[in-house]
Enzyme design. Structure first.
Site, short mmCIF file in Angstrom:
data_model
loop_
_atom_site.label_atom_id
_atom_site.label_comp_id
_atom_site.label_asym_id
_atom_site.label_seq_id
_atom_site.Cartn_x
_atom_site.Cartn_y
_atom_site.Cartn_z
N GLU A 45 4.71 2.18 -4.46
CA GLU A 45 4.57 3.47 -2.92
C GLU A 45 6.42 2.61 -3.07
OE1 GLU A 45 2.71 0.72 0.24
OE2 GLU A 45 4.36 -1.02 -0.21
N ASN A 89 7.56 -12.43 -2.00
CA ASN A 89 6.26 -12.06 -1.08
C ASN A 89 4.81 -12.35 -0.08
OD1 ASN A 89 7.88 -9.08 -1.98
ND2 ASN A 89 7.16 -9.29 -4.18
N GLU A 129 -1.23 -4.10 8.56
CA GLU A 129 0.83 -4.67 8.78
C GLU A 129 1.43 -3.44 8.44
OE1 GLU A 129 0.10 -7.09 5.28
OE2 GLU A 129 -0.68 -8.53 6.59
N GLU A 142 -0.52 -1.76 5.04
CA GLU A 142 -2.25 -2.29 4.61
C GLU A 142 -2.92 -2.74 5.55
OE1 GLU A 142 -2.12 -4.66 1.97
OE2 GLU A 142 -1.92 -6.08 3.03
N ASN A 144 -6.57 -5.87 6.72
CA ASN A 144 -6.66 -6.40 6.20
C ASN A 144 -8.01 -6.93 6.89
OD1 ASN A 144 -4.85 -8.07 3.97
ND2 ASN A 144 -3.52 -8.30 5.29
N PHE A 211 10.62 -22.15 -5.72
CA PHE A 211 9.67 -22.71 -5.05
C PHE A 211 8.58 -21.89 -6.40
CE2 PHE A 211 12.19 -19.85 -2.47
CZ PHE A 211 12.85 -20.73 -1.62
#
Length: 607
Positions: A45, A89, A129, A142, A144, A211
């Protein structure tokens, strides 16, 4: 962007800026999607640069006609959630409402969300979202079809128990008529809200190592005390809520997501005489409520104790203190923009980190606060242990932050005076350029000590010292902070040399309090030699426990800087390890593909 068809939570996602990125990211996304969702399908996308991640919580249910007519599907939308602070993300900070949106954009989004729900005939709780750019253009991401991790912020500002409502809908009950009516009568078409709520996700990970997940037992785990929640437009109140899935003694393993807890704060502001009803849009009172929610979150993070694994508490503190976050300029690449890979919020005491005079003043203000608390902690501990201080009982002490041989935070001369108001703690910064050691006069920073306590009798291994201090410095009005502040300082350690390891304001820093004579003698000490780094240059060590999925190099290869070397899967995430230097020759691949590796295991050796 490559995205997993069955994905969520940032799993199976890769941003690609070139054909090479696609070639490299595609197999990783497919593998990650298969591992996490059992479905390796992916799609592409358009990638929107620097957007905000905005989502709208909905409830949808069938309302059966009591008169024998047709059943109707009804949908109600809640105030939007801003979820733009992300790493890998995956969201780590969420808040509601968003600072970015206008009421016009809210109305447009509500119309499209409602149309979507009614057209597909969806029932239950769900979230739609979007990505929103700075011009209020929004793009559907999308839907959820479930509750999300961040649903508590919506519950806090609306008073609606979303879990209960979801169960009621599943049992065949319609949405409450009062809830539907309140949304229909609001200017934005959303359920009215009160105040502002923020959620921080507490992860077992190391922000200073990009992280990477952290595993092991929770040796100590103490949550900040939760406070009762009430929506009251006539009072100014804050609430703390903790949703957690671990306790002290739990083990964080490599097999699951490293989320340990969710820390939520909610703040309201007193309503004016003309407006005693919940808000339907952003306003000055909402901005004030957001500031209060941020302040309460910072305090709660300071009181959250975790040892045994690495965690992101200090990094979250740094994010919430960032001036860009404070004004709501939080695109999804916020962390990439403002933090280097190794910065991670663990530091922050260096004055030269500040980019403006106001930031330098704020950092110096925090240094004075920490030096004051270090002075009080050292004094308290010496008195309790019966240790004799090298000097007169009321003589000044020098507090050195960040260690004797670091010049990133400086040294402070701290002393006390008894006044008619009470005991004053005064301090001034020491500068190496001063020709003579100053006498304890002309304080740059002075505070009135209202109270001081330490819970070391209850928690001897990792106590928290609490000091209620009132800043009485003449320039305190320029500090942009309340004059009376309750400081919570975690005492991580107190070694045989008297060095305290303290955590406060999201910073973990060594603090050494000594007499003036000891400080003057210590200045003649030579700094220790730095540790050798030759081993790290000749070996690639596993930074975490996991499974080696594959090597991207062979024995004899000459590696380039930032070249992909291998991939280790941990907590169902594909972690690509890259070279940190140029020109090394691979001499040995030390483990086999599919092997389970431990932290610090040697994966590759170089010449």
């Amino acid at each position: 962007m490559i995205k997993a068809t069955a994905g969520g939570g940032g799993k199976g996602m890769r941003i690609c800026a070139s054909d090479e990125d696609v070639m490299r990211g595609y197999p990783l996304s497919v593998s990650e999607a298969e591992t996490f969702f059992g479905d390796g399908r992916v799609f592409l996308e358009k990638y929107i640069e620097s957007p905000h991640h905005i989502e709208i919580q909905i409830l949808a249910a069938v309302n059966s006609s009591s008169s024998g007519g047709e059943d109707t599907l009804e949908c109600v939308c809640f105030p939007e959630r801003e979820c733009s602070i992300q790493r890998r993300n995956q969201k780590i900070v969420e808040e509601s409402p968003s600072v970015l949106l206008t009421d016009e954009t809210r109305r447009d989004m509500v119309r499209q969300v409602t149309d979507l729900v009614l057209i597909v005939g969806y029932t239950s709780a769900g979230t739609v979202e979007f990505l929103v750019d700075q011009n209020q253009n929004f793009y559907f991401l999308e839907m959820n079809t479930r509750l999300q991790v961040e649903h508590p912020v919506t519950e806090m500002i609306t008073g609606v128990d979303l879990v209960e409502e979801m169960i009621r809908i599943a049992a065949g009950y319609p949405i409450s008529p009062l809830l539907l009516e309140s949304a229909r009568n609001s200017p934005t078409g959303m359920v009215p809200h009160e105040g502002h709520a923020i959620e921080c996700r507490i992860y077992a990970e190391d922000p200073q190592r990009n992280f990477l997940p952290s595993t092991g037992p929770l040796l100590q785990y103490r949550e900040p005390v939760s406070s009762p929640h009430e929506l009251n437009a006539s009072t100014n109140c804050t609430t703390i809520r903790v949703d957690s899935g671990v306790i002290e003694g739990s083990t964080i393993t490599q097999y699951y997501d490293p989320l340990m807890a969710k820390l939520i704060t909610h703040a309201t502001t007193p309503a004016t005489a003309s407006s005693a009803t919940p808000s339907t849009s952003t306003s000055t009172s909402t901005t004030t409520a957001r500031t209060n929610a941020i302040d309460e979150m910072l305090t709660a993070l300071d009181r959250f104790v975790i040892t045994g694994v690495q965690h992101n508490l200090r990094f979250l503190h740094s994010v919430l203190r960032h001036p860009k976050f404070f004004v709501g300029r939080t695109p999804t690449n916020f962390i990439a923009l403002h933090y280097s890979e190794k910065q991670g919020g663990g530091g922050g005491l260096a004055l030269n980190n500040a980019s403006s005079l106001s930031q330098r003043n704020e950092l110096l203000h925090r240094h004075f606060q920490l030096a004051t608390m270090a002075f009080l902690i050292r004094e308290y501990r010496d008195e309790k242990s019966g240790k004799v201080f090298q000097g007169a009982p009321d003589s000044p002490r020098v507090v050195v932050l960040n260690g004797l041989f670091e010049d990133t935070a400086g040294s402070f001369l701290v002393w006390t005076e008894h006044t008619s108001l009470g005991r004053m703690v005064l301090s001034r910064q020491l500068h190496s350029s001063e020709p003579e050691f100053p006498t304890p006069t002309d304080a740059e920073y002075q505070t009135l000590l209202h109270s001081f306590d330490c819970d070391d009798d209850v928690h001897p291994l990792h106590p928290i010292a609490t000091g209620l201090l009132e800043n009485t410095t003449e320039s305190s009005s320029a500090m942009n902070t309340s004059p009376t502040v309750c400081h919570h300082v975690q005492i991580h350690s107190d070694d045989e040399c008297g060095v305290l390891s303290l955590q406060c304001h999201g910073i973990l820093v060594p603090a050494l309090a000594m007499s003036v004579e000891e400080y003057q003698l210590a200045k003649h000490m030579r700094p220790p030699l730095p540790p050798s780094t030759s081993i790290s240059n000749k070996q690639l060590l596993s930074p975490m426990p996991g499974v080696l999925l594959g090597f991207a190099v062979r024995e004899g290869d000459v590696v380039e800087l930032d070249q992909e070397l291998c991939t280790v899967e941990a907590m169902k995430m594909q972690n690509v390890l890259r070279s940190t230097r140029k020109g090394g020759v691979v001499t040995k691949l030390c483990v086999d593909v599919g092997d389970t590796v431990r932290p610090e295991d040697v994966l590759i050796e170089f010449d």
